[in-house]
Design a protein around this motif. Structure first.
Motif, mmCIF file in Angstrom:
data_model
loop_
_atom_site.group_PDB
_atom_site.id
_atom_site.type_symbol
_atom_site.label_atom_id
_atom_site.label_comp_id
_atom_site.label_asym_id
_atom_site.label_seq_id
_atom_site.Cartn_x
_atom_site.Cartn_y
_atom_site.Cartn_z
ATOM 1 N N LYS A 1 0.844 -1.196 0.007
ATOM 2 C CA LYS A 1 0.039 -0.003 -0.165
ATOM 3 C C LYS A 1 0.878 1.285 -0.015
ATOM 4 C CE LYS A 1 -4.348 1.718 1.889
ATOM 5 N NZ LYS A 1 -5.342 1.078 2.706
ATOM 6 N N SER A 2 1.911 1.367 0.729
ATOM 7 C CA SER A 2 2.765 2.485 0.741
ATOM 8 C C SER A 2 3.517 2.701 -0.235
ATOM 9 C CB SER A 2 3.746 2.430 1.952
ATOM 10 O OG SER A 2 4.561 1.273 1.930
ATOM 11 N N ILE A 3 3.945 1.444 -1.227
ATOM 12 C CA ILE A 3 4.579 1.743 -2.467
ATOM 13 C C ILE A 3 3.553 2.132 -3.740
ATOM 14 C CG2 ILE A 3 5.931 0.493 -4.226
ATOM 15 C CD1 ILE A 3 6.957 -1.444 -1.809
ATOM 16 N N LEU A 4 2.533 1.528 -3.690
ATOM 17 C CA LEU A 4 1.714 2.008 -4.495
ATOM 18 C C LEU A 4 1.000 3.561 -4.287
ATOM 19 C CD1 LEU A 4 -0.327 -1.381 -4.846
ATOM 20 C CD2 LEU A 4 1.482 -0.565 -6.430
ATOM 21 N N SER A 5 0.861 3.888 -3.098
ATOM 22 C CA SER A 5 0.238 5.026 -2.867
ATOM 23 C C SER A 5 1.293 6.082 -3.227
ATOM 24 C CB SER A 5 -0.038 5.376 -1.505
ATOM 25 O OG SER A 5 1.298 5.322 -0.782
ATOM 26 N N PHE A 6 2.486 5.899 -3.531
ATOM 27 C CA PHE A 6 3.430 7.006 -3.828
ATOM 28 C C PHE A 6 3.107 7.362 -5.460
ATOM 29 C CE2 PHE A 6 6.231 5.757 -0.483
ATOM 30 C CZ PHE A 6 6.422 6.975 0.082
ATOM 31 N N GLU A 7 2.540 6.413 -6.184
ATOM 32 C CA GLU A 7 2.343 6.508 -7.787
ATOM 33 C C GLU A 7 0.650 6.759 -7.809
ATOM 34 O OE1 GLU A 7 4.433 6.617 -10.166
ATOM 35 O OE2 GLU A 7 5.780 6.199 -8.757
ATOM 36 N N ASN A 8 0.098 7.152 -6.632
ATOM 37 C CA ASN A 8 -1.289 7.419 -6.878
ATOM 38 C C ASN A 8 -2.266 6.535 -7.138
ATOM 39 O OD1 ASN A 8 -3.323 9.502 -6.496
ATOM 40 N ND2 ASN A 8 -3.586 10.072 -8.225
ATOM 41 N N TYR A 9 -1.955 5.098 -6.999
ATOM 42 C CA TYR A 9 -2.843 4.108 -7.329
ATOM 43 C C TYR A 9 -3.774 3.611 -5.975
ATOM 44 C CZ TYR A 9 0.778 2.573 -11.105
ATOM 45 O OH TYR A 9 1.225 2.520 -11.849
ATOM 46 N N GLN A 10 -4.920 3.453 -6.351
ATOM 47 C CA GLN A 10 -5.654 2.844 -5.291
ATOM 48 C C GLN A 10 -5.430 1.627 -5.181
ATOM 49 O OE1 GLN A 10 -9.752 4.042 -5.772
ATOM 50 N NE2 GLN A 10 -9.501 5.902 -7.091
ATOM 51 N N MET A 11 -5.540 1.051 -3.741
ATOM 52 C CA MET A 11 -5.299 -0.336 -3.405
ATOM 53 C C MET A 11 -6.531 -0.782 -2.593
ATOM 54 S SD MET A 11 -2.257 -2.141 -1.474
ATOM 55 C CE MET A 11 -3.068 -2.783 -0.068
ATOM 56 N N LYS A 12 -7.133 -1.941 -2.927
ATOM 57 C CA LYS A 12 -8.066 -2.862 -1.880
ATOM 58 C C LYS A 12 -7.389 -4.089 -1.527
ATOM 59 C CE LYS A 12 -12.069 -0.174 -2.315
ATOM 60 N NZ LYS A 12 -13.531 -0.277 -2.063
ATOM 61 N N ALA A 13 -7.521 -4.473 -0.411
ATOM 62 C CA ALA A 13 -6.929 -5.719 -0.025
ATOM 63 C C ALA A 13 -7.968 -6.798 0.236
ATOM 64 C CB ALA A 13 -6.156 -5.404 1.132
ATOM 65 N N ALA A 14 -7.592 -7.828 0.085
ATOM 66 C CA ALA A 14 -8.395 -9.054 0.445
ATOM 67 C C ALA A 14 -7.343 -10.108 0.969
ATOM 68 C CB ALA A 14 -9.017 -9.870 -0.833
ATOM 69 N N LYS A 15 -7.960 -10.795 2.103
ATOM 70 C CA LYS A 15 -7.130 -11.563 2.715
ATOM 71 C C LYS A 15 -6.853 -13.130 2.421
ATOM 72 C CE LYS A 15 -5.552 -9.020 6.492
ATOM 73 N NZ LYS A 15 -3.877 -9.069 7.099
ATOM 74 N N ASN A 16 -7.671 -13.432 1.547
ATOM 75 C CA ASN A 16 -7.629 -14.714 0.830
ATOM 76 C C ASN A 16 -8.434 -14.852 -0.683
ATOM 77 O OD1 ASN A 16 -10.654 -15.603 1.056
ATOM 78 N ND2 ASN A 16 -10.054 -15.119 3.262
ATOM 79 N N GLY A 17 -8.304 -15.959 -1.170
ATOM 80 C CA GLY A 17 -8.854 -15.998 -2.540
ATOM 81 C C GLY A 17 -10.364 -15.677 -2.640
ATOM 82 N N LYS A 18 -11.216 -16.089 -1.635
ATOM 83 C CA LYS A 18 -12.640 -16.037 -1.739
ATOM 84 C C LYS A 18 -12.892 -14.681 -1.492
ATOM 85 C CE LYS A 18 -16.512 -17.764 1.018
ATOM 86 N NZ LYS A 18 -17.177 -16.703 1.602
ATOM 87 N N GLN A 19 -12.210 -13.804 -0.820
ATOM 88 C CA GLN A 19 -12.500 -12.349 -0.764
ATOM 89 C C GLN A 19 -11.930 -11.683 -2.078
ATOM 90 O OE1 GLN A 19 -10.438 -10.868 2.768
ATOM 91 N NE2 GLN A 19 -11.783 -11.793 4.109
ATOM 92 N N VAL A 20 -11.237 -12.110 -2.731
ATOM 93 C CA VAL A 20 -10.527 -11.626 -3.831
ATOM 94 C C VAL A 20 -11.935 -11.515 -4.996
ATOM 95 C CG1 VAL A 20 -9.306 -11.915 -6.012
ATOM 96 C CG2 VAL A 20 -8.128 -11.775 -3.618
ATOM 97 N N LEU A 21 -12.227 -12.846 -5.002
ATOM 98 C CA LEU A 21 -13.614 -13.152 -5.861
ATOM 99 C C LEU A 21 -14.675 -12.307 -5.608
ATOM 100 C CD1 LEU A 21 -13.244 -16.862 -6.257
ATOM 101 C CD2 LEU A 21 -12.771 -15.273 -8.012
ATOM 102 N N GLU A 22 -15.096 -12.196 -4.150
ATOM 103 C CA GLU A 22 -16.034 -11.442 -3.812
ATOM 104 C C GLU A 22 -15.916 -9.682 -3.845
ATOM 105 O OE1 GLU A 22 -16.065 -12.473 0.188
ATOM 106 O OE2 GLU A 22 -17.182 -14.335 -0.004
ATOM 107 N N MET A 23 -14.758 -9.400 -3.926
ATOM 108 C CA MET A 23 -14.502 -7.917 -4.124
ATOM 109 C C MET A 23 -14.677 -7.627 -5.697
ATOM 110 S SD MET A 23 -11.676 -7.137 -1.477
ATOM 111 C CE MET A 23 -11.502 -5.429 -1.643
#
Length: 125
Positions: free
Chosen positions: A21-43
Motif C-alpha cells: 500500500k505504501s509503495i503503490l500510494s506513492f504512484e497514486n494507485y488506489q489499493m483494496k486488500a483481500a486476505k484470501n482468494g474467496k475475498q478476492v472473488l467477492e470484491m
C-alpha cells in the motif's frame, strides 16, 4: 496521473499489505486488500479493478486456484485482468508454469520496491 488505477491485492500478510500500500500510494494507485482468494472473488464481483496482485499461498482459497476461477469468469473484462503472482517460492515455478496457472507475471518476496512498481507500471501504462 489524473485517472487513478485500482489494484486489488490478495495477500494474507499484513506486513506485505502495508508495504504494498505504501509503495503503490506513492504512484497514486488506489489499493483494496483481500486476505484470501474467496475475498478476492467477492470484491471482484462488486467492483472493477485494473490489476490484481495475488499471493500464491493464502488460506481459504489459494492464489493459483483463485486465478483459474477469475480466468473462467464470463465477464471478459474481469477474466482478462492482468494478474501478477506474489510468491516467496518462485524457485518452485518457471515463467511457463506461472502462465499456465493464468498469471501474467510474478514478483518475488521479499518485495523489492523498484521491481513491484516496474511490474505494475508495465501492465497499467
Amino acid at each position: 496521473m489524473n485517472d487513478s488505477k485500482k489494484i486489488l491485492v490478495g495477500e494474507d500478510s499484513s506486513i506485505i499489505l502495508n508495504l504494498t500500500k505504501s509503495i503503490l500510494s506513492f504512484e497514486n494507485y488506489q489499493m483494496k486488500a483481500a486476505k484470501n482468494g474467496k475475498q478476492v472473488l467477492e470484491m471482484l464481483e462488486k467492483e472493477n479493478f485494473d490489476l490484481i496482485l495475488m499471493d500464491l499461498n493464502m488460506p481459504v482459497l489459494d492464489g493459483a486456484t483463485c486465478t483459474k476461477m477469475i480466468r473462467s469468469l464470463s465477464d471478459e473484462t474481469k477474466s482478462k485482468l492482468p494478474i501478477i503472482a506474489i510468491t516467496g517460492n518462485m524457485g518452485n515455478f518457471t515463467m511457463d508454469e506461472f502462465r499456465r496457472l493464468g498469471f501474467d507475471d510474478f514478483i518475488q518476496k521479499p518485495l523489492d520496491y523498484d521491481k513491484l512498481l516496474a511490474t505494475v507500471k508495465k501492465f497499467l501504462s
